[in-house]
Write a protein that holds these residues in place. Sequence first.
Motif, PDB file in Angstrom:
ATOM      1  N   SER A 261       0.785  -1.336  -0.382  1.00  0.00           N
ATOM      2  CA  SER A 261       0.765   0.122  -0.114  1.00  0.00           C
ATOM      3  C   SER A 261       1.048   1.087   0.116  1.00  0.00           C
ATOM      4  O   SER A 261       0.950   2.659  -1.223  1.00  0.00           O
ATOM      5  CB  SER A 261      -0.952  -0.372   1.176  1.00  0.00           C
ATOM      6  OG  SER A 261      -1.884  -0.883   1.201  1.00  0.00           O
ATOM      7  N   VAL A 262       2.100   1.335   0.450  1.00  0.00           N
ATOM      8  CA  VAL A 262       2.709   2.852   0.907  1.00  0.00           C
ATOM      9  C   VAL A 262       3.663   2.434  -0.488  1.00  0.00           C
ATOM     10  O   VAL A 262       3.946   3.735  -1.590  1.00  0.00           O
ATOM     11  CB  VAL A 262       4.208   2.282   1.676  1.00  0.00           C
ATOM     12  CG1 VAL A 262       5.005   3.347   1.765  1.00  0.00           C
ATOM     13  CG2 VAL A 262       3.735   2.070   3.124  1.00  0.00           C
ATOM     14  N   GLN A 263       4.075   1.735  -1.163  1.00  0.00           N
ATOM     15  CA  GLN A 263       4.541   1.313  -2.925  1.00  0.00           C
ATOM     16  C   GLN A 263       3.255   2.203  -3.745  1.00  0.00           C
ATOM     17  O   GLN A 263       3.784   2.633  -4.524  1.00  0.00           O
ATOM     18  CB  GLN A 263       5.160   0.371  -2.961  1.00  0.00           C
ATOM     19  CG  GLN A 263       5.583  -0.125  -2.157  1.00  0.00           C
ATOM     20  CD  GLN A 263       6.055  -2.172  -2.502  1.00  0.00           C
ATOM     21  OE1 GLN A 263       5.072  -3.070  -2.607  1.00  0.00           O
ATOM     22  NE2 GLN A 263       7.488  -2.540  -2.766  1.00  0.00           N
ATOM     23  N   GLU A 264       2.287   1.668  -3.225  1.00  0.00           N
ATOM     24  CA  GLU A 264       1.311   2.432  -4.197  1.00  0.00           C
ATOM     25  C   GLU A 264       0.843   3.638  -3.894  1.00  0.00           C
ATOM     26  O   GLU A 264       1.010   4.736  -4.911  1.00  0.00           O
ATOM     27  CB  GLU A 264      -0.664   1.753  -4.018  1.00  0.00           C
ATOM     28  CG  GLU A 264      -0.661   0.611  -4.623  1.00  0.00           C
ATOM     29  CD  GLU A 264      -2.076  -0.045  -4.327  1.00  0.00           C
ATOM     30  OE1 GLU A 264      -3.008   0.646  -5.461  1.00  0.00           O
ATOM     31  OE2 GLU A 264      -2.365   0.843  -3.268  1.00  0.00           O
ATOM     32  N   LYS A 265       1.319   4.286  -3.013  1.00  0.00           N
ATOM     33  CA  LYS A 265       1.509   5.742  -2.494  1.00  0.00           C
ATOM     34  C   LYS A 265       2.345   6.419  -3.480  1.00  0.00           C
ATOM     35  O   LYS A 265       2.061   7.653  -3.799  1.00  0.00           O
ATOM     36  CB  LYS A 265       1.331   5.754  -1.158  1.00  0.00           C
ATOM     37  CG  LYS A 265      -0.047   5.539  -0.073  1.00  0.00           C
ATOM     38  CD  LYS A 265      -0.043   6.296   1.165  1.00  0.00           C
ATOM     39  CE  LYS A 265      -0.887   5.772   1.828  1.00  0.00           C
ATOM     40  NZ  LYS A 265      -1.527   6.583   3.187  1.00  0.00           N
ATOM     41  N   ILE A 266       3.324   6.346  -3.857  1.00  0.00           N
ATOM     42  CA  ILE A 266       4.843   6.258  -4.148  1.00  0.00           C
ATOM     43  C   ILE A 266       3.971   6.423  -6.036  1.00  0.00           C
ATOM     44  O   ILE A 266       4.676   7.351  -6.240  1.00  0.00           O
ATOM     45  CB  ILE A 266       6.234   5.323  -4.958  1.00  0.00           C
ATOM     46  CG1 ILE A 266       6.144   5.492  -2.359  1.00  0.00           C
ATOM     47  CG2 ILE A 266       7.035   5.892  -4.990  1.00  0.00           C
ATOM     48  CD1 ILE A 266       7.588   4.709  -1.869  1.00  0.00           C
ATOM     49  N   GLY A 267       3.556   5.509  -6.049  1.00  0.00           N
ATOM     50  CA  GLY A 267       3.224   5.936  -7.949  1.00  0.00           C
ATOM     51  C   GLY A 267       2.710   4.453  -8.647  1.00  0.00           C
ATOM     52  O   GLY A 267       2.595   4.476  -9.131  1.00  0.00           O
ATOM     53  N   PHE A 268       3.345   3.091  -8.177  1.00  0.00           N
ATOM     54  CA  PHE A 268       2.780   1.999  -8.397  1.00  0.00           C
ATOM     55  C   PHE A 268       1.843   1.282  -8.356  1.00  0.00           C
ATOM     56  O   PHE A 268       0.535   1.994  -7.510  1.00  0.00           O
ATOM     57  CB  PHE A 268       3.835   1.250  -7.267  1.00  0.00           C
ATOM     58  CG  PHE A 268       5.610   1.069  -7.251  1.00  0.00           C
ATOM     59  CD1 PHE A 268       6.121  -0.051  -8.568  1.00  0.00           C
ATOM     60  CD2 PHE A 268       6.534   1.959  -6.450  1.00  0.00           C
ATOM     61  CE1 PHE A 268       7.013   0.093  -8.503  1.00  0.00           C
ATOM     62  CE2 PHE A 268       7.780   0.988  -6.408  1.00  0.00           C
ATOM     63  CZ  PHE A 268       8.200   0.632  -7.884  1.00  0.00           C
ATOM     64  N   GLU A 269       1.533   0.417  -9.936  1.00  0.00           N
ATOM     65  CA  GLU A 269       0.117   0.146  -9.930  1.00  0.00           C
ATOM     66  C   GLU A 269       0.609  -1.357  -9.652  1.00  0.00           C
ATOM     67  O   GLU A 269       1.334  -2.097  -9.942  1.00  0.00           O
ATOM     68  CB  GLU A 269       0.691   0.142 -11.764  1.00  0.00           C
ATOM     69  CG  GLU A 269      -0.090   1.293 -11.719  1.00  0.00           C
ATOM     70  CD  GLU A 269       0.205   2.487 -13.102  1.00  0.00           C
ATOM     71  OE1 GLU A 269       0.185   1.033 -13.818  1.00  0.00           O
ATOM     72  OE2 GLU A 269      -0.281   2.776 -13.657  1.00  0.00           O
ATOM     73  N   ILE A 270      -0.386  -1.719  -8.833  1.00  0.00           N
ATOM     74  CA  ILE A 270      -0.628  -3.516  -8.815  1.00  0.00           C
ATOM     75  C   ILE A 270      -1.147  -4.368 -10.042  1.00  0.00           C
ATOM     76  O   ILE A 270      -1.983  -3.181  -9.802  1.00  0.00           O
ATOM     77  CB  ILE A 270      -1.899  -3.589  -6.954  1.00  0.00           C
ATOM     78  CG1 ILE A 270      -0.996  -2.783  -5.884  1.00  0.00           C
ATOM     79  CG2 ILE A 270      -1.242  -5.303  -7.448  1.00  0.00           C
ATOM     80  CD1 ILE A 270      -2.403  -2.847  -4.734  1.00  0.00           C
ATOM     81  N   ARG A 271      -0.463  -5.295 -10.200  1.00  0.00           N
ATOM     82  CA  ARG A 271      -0.218  -5.985 -11.696  1.00  0.00           C
ATOM     83  C   ARG A 271      -0.926  -6.670 -11.339  1.00  0.00           C
ATOM     84  O   ARG A 271      -2.134  -7.720 -12.204  1.00  0.00           O
ATOM     85  CB  ARG A 271       0.032  -6.135 -12.713  1.00  0.00           C
ATOM     86  CG  ARG A 271       0.619  -4.654 -12.940  1.00  0.00           C
ATOM     87  CD  ARG A 271      -0.376  -3.814 -14.097  1.00  0.00           C
ATOM     88  NE  ARG A 271      -0.071  -1.807 -14.050  1.00  0.00           N
ATOM     89  CZ  ARG A 271       0.210  -2.486 -16.040  1.00  0.00           C
ATOM     90  NH1 ARG A 271       0.163  -2.586 -16.496  1.00  0.00           N
ATOM     91  NH2 ARG A 271       0.073  -0.936 -16.152  1.00  0.00           N
ATOM     92  N   GLY A 272      -0.648  -8.360 -10.457  1.00  0.00           N
ATOM     93  CA  GLY A 272      -1.338  -9.571 -10.155  1.00  0.00           C
ATOM     94  C   GLY A 272      -0.222  -9.676  -9.216  1.00  0.00           C
ATOM     95  O   GLY A 272       0.101  -9.127  -8.277  1.00  0.00           O
ATOM     96  N   LEU A 273      -0.895 -10.836  -8.497  1.00  0.00           N
ATOM     97  CA  LEU A 273      -0.263 -12.287  -6.906  1.00  0.00           C
ATOM     98  C   LEU A 273       0.685 -13.346  -7.372  1.00  0.00           C
ATOM     99  O   LEU A 273       0.321 -13.928  -8.694  1.00  0.00           O
ATOM    100  CB  LEU A 273      -1.271 -12.619  -6.457  1.00  0.00           C
ATOM    101  CG  LEU A 273      -1.320 -13.509  -5.849  1.00  0.00           C
ATOM    102  CD1 LEU A 273      -0.861 -12.678  -4.194  1.00  0.00           C
ATOM    103  CD2 LEU A 273      -2.146 -14.141  -4.731  1.00  0.00           C
ATOM    104  N   MET A 274       1.924 -12.822  -7.670  1.00  0.00           N
ATOM    105  CA  MET A 274       3.012 -14.596  -7.602  1.00  0.00           C
ATOM    106  C   MET A 274       2.778 -14.878  -5.600  1.00  0.00           C
ATOM    107  O   MET A 274       3.740 -14.249  -5.173  1.00  0.00           O
ATOM    108  CB  MET A 274       4.243 -13.222  -7.493  1.00  0.00           C
ATOM    109  CG  MET A 274       5.107 -14.111  -7.620  1.00  0.00           C
ATOM    110  SD  MET A 274       5.099 -14.857 -10.052  1.00  0.00           S
ATOM    111  CE  MET A 274       5.835 -13.540 -10.666  1.00  0.00           C
TER     112      MET A 274
END
Length: 215
Positions: A178-191
Motif C-alpha cells: 500500500s505504501v508502494q502504491e502511494k509512491i506511484g506503483f500500480e498493482i498488476r497481479g499476485l505472485m
Amino acid sequence: MNYSEILPSGISIVPMQQSHADALEQLQYIVFPDLQEDEILHAPQYRQHVNIFPEGQFVATDGEKIIGATSSIRYHFNPDIIEHHSFFEIMGGGWFTTHEPNGEWLYGMDVSVHPQYRNLGIAKALYRARHFTCKQLNLKGQMTVGMLNGYAKQSAYMTIEAYYDKVKSHELFDPTVSVQEKIGFEIRGLMKDYLNDPTCGNAGAIIVLPVDKNI
C-alpha cells in the motif's frame, strides 16, 4: 552515471560501491530476519552486482554507515502477462545472472532500510534513484514484487488470494504494498510461492511504475 541525493535528514543516496559489500550483507540480516539463508544477499554477490550492472545499485548512507540499499537488474517484462518465478530464480541465486543487458524494464530485487532509520523517506529516495536509471537508459519503467507483509495478521481469517484482493481494492492497508502504491506503483497481479517468508504468506504483489510517472 553519477547520481547523488541528500535528504533533509542528512542521509545520502549514492551509487553502490564494492567497498560497501560487507556492510550490505550485515544490513540484510537486520532488515530481513525471516528470509531463508539462500535468499539473503551476501558480500561476494553485492560485489558481483556492481560488476554486472552498476547503474542499478544504490545505497543510503549516514556518514560512513550504510543504512539502506536497493539492487536491481534489467529484465524483459510484459506487465499484461504474469509469468511465475520465485525470488531465488529471478535473482539468479543471488548472483544476478538473470540480468538482461537489453531488458526494457528495471526489476527491483529489494529495498532495505535499517529499522532505526525508517519513516525518513529513504525508501522513496531509493525508488527515485532507480527511476533516474530508468530515464537515463530509456527504459519503460521499474517493476518489482512487493511483499504483502500485512498478511501475517490476517492469515487466520483469509487466504492470501483474498488478502491480495482486499489490498488491491483498498479495503485493507498493507504496510509494504500500500505504501508502494502511494509512491506511484500500480498493482498488476499476485505472485504466489515467490519466497519463503510466512510474514507475507510466501507471496507478493507484482507492481509497476511507468517511467513517465514522477516520484
